[in-house]
Design a protein around this motif. Structure first.
Motif, short mmCIF file in Angstrom:
data_model
loop_
_atom_site.label_atom_id
_atom_site.label_comp_id
_atom_site.label_asym_id
_atom_site.label_seq_id
_atom_site.Cartn_x
_atom_site.Cartn_y
_atom_site.Cartn_z
N ASP A 99 0.82 -1.23 0.00
CA ASP A 99 0.00 0.00 0.00
C ASP A 99 0.85 1.28 0.00
OD1 ASP A 99 0.69 0.57 2.64
OD2 ASP A 99 -1.37 0.49 3.40
N ARG A 112 -7.44 1.67 2.12
CA ARG A 112 -6.17 1.03 1.74
C ARG A 112 -6.16 -0.43 2.18
NH1 ARG A 112 -2.84 5.16 4.55
NH2 ARG A 112 -2.36 3.40 5.83
N THR A 116 -5.64 -3.69 -0.09
CA THR A 116 -4.45 -4.51 0.15
C THR A 116 -4.85 -5.93 0.54
OG1 THR A 116 -3.23 -2.57 0.81
CG2 THR A 116 -2.33 -4.67 1.51
#
Ligand SMILES: Nc1ncnc2c1ncn2[C@@H]1O[C@H](COP(=O)(O)OP(=O)(O)OP(=O)(O)O)[C@@H](O)[C@H]1O
Ligand SMILES: [Mg+2]
Length: 268
Positions: A99, A112, A116
């Motif tokens: 990330d 994020r 991820t």
């Protein structure tokens, strides 16, 4: 469809003490969105130069390169790169590597993490998120590199020998992963390899380049990548049409290598 196009691209490198190197000459190519292209050719034929031009790291000395009709003037988030090895932050965790781009763009933590976690799952790295990269095997590190590239959601994924440093078994597994990710993401993928088998497996379209000057030499449309998405790659390699293509392309490349050796005066 927003194709990636090269129109009469050439690249000449000036050398201080000798004549210039014509690394690429008159390359014209149009790659539609979602296509999986493999590029094969002897050492020095300009493969990395071509990829660096597509990435925007190098400006060609002639011709034009466009993505979706816009000229490529430098690196951009619409193109992601996967290198052979060594481009990860080894001391950082897998998660922080994957990330990194979204973090730099100040995307919030929960968004994020969602992206991820999905990428770690797609690349078979779930359970390794908090491990430092230096503690992973080479194959796992290349999965991190793939996941990190995809985290930026590029339209085009550029790969320069991404599996070249892996042992044969890991490489085979990773070839399956590249096919799976290509199918799942629908991205345009351009992959450079020295391996004829890999180029056959990972190219709906296989482009053979020739050296001096670096140029497009021959192109094949192949069924193996599509077939390999759901099938065992060993079974595909055992197909008679796969073997026939492999022999034909090996002879082509051998011919080029012999010509290079002959010209440079090295014993044939
Ligand atoms: N920055 C540079 N300055 C001068 N010459 C260069 C430069 N980069 C590449 N070249 C030359 O351009 C030609 C093509 O190089 P390139 O690295 O693109 O080949 P390649 O096909 O990727 O080779 P390999 O398979 O060994 O990776 C070579 O003759 C190389 O020496
Ligand atoms: Mg190269």
């Amino acid at each position: 469809m927003t194709p990636l196009t090269l129109d009469a691209v050439s690249m000449e490198f000036a050398n201080p003490k000798e004549s210039a190197t014509q690394a690429l000459s008159d390359i014209s190519l149009s790659i539609p969105e979602g296509e999986l292209v493999s590029i094969l050719g002897p050492s020095g034929c300009g493969k990395t130069t071509l990829l660096n031009i597509l990435a925007g790291f190098l400006r060609p000395t002639g011709g034009a390169v466009t993505l979706g009709g816009q000229p490529i003037r430098g690196p951009g988030p619409d193109r992601g790169m996967v290198f052979q090895q060594g481009a990860l932050f080894e001391w950082m965790s897998v998660r922080k590597n994957v990330d990194f781009g979204p973090r730099m763009r100040a995307i919030g933590r929960s968004d994020r993490n969602r992206v991820t976690d999905r990428l770690l799952e797609q690349t078979g790295l779930q359970g390794f998120a908090e491990k430092p990269v230096y503690a992973l095997s080479g194959g796992m590190q290349q999965r991190v590199a793939l996941a990190r590239c995809l985290a930026g959601d590029p339209q085009v994924v550029l790969m320069d020998e991404p599996l070249g440093a892996l042992d044969a078994l890991t490489r085979e597994k990773m070839q399956g992963l590249v096919l799976k990710l290509w199918k799942e993401t629908g991205k345009t993928v351009i992959l450079i390899t020295h391996s004829v088998e890999e180029a056959l497996l990972l190219g709906e379209r296989l482009i053979v380049m020739a050296p001096r000057p670096g140029r497009l030499y021959r192109e094949y449309r192949l069924p193996f990548a599509e077939a390999g998405v759901d099938a065992d790659l060993r079974a595909i390699k055992a197909r008679p049409d796969f073997a026939a293509h492999r022999d034909e392309i090996l002879s082509l490349i051998w011919g080029m290598e012999e010509e290079i050796m002959g010209r440079s005066g090295v014993a044939a």
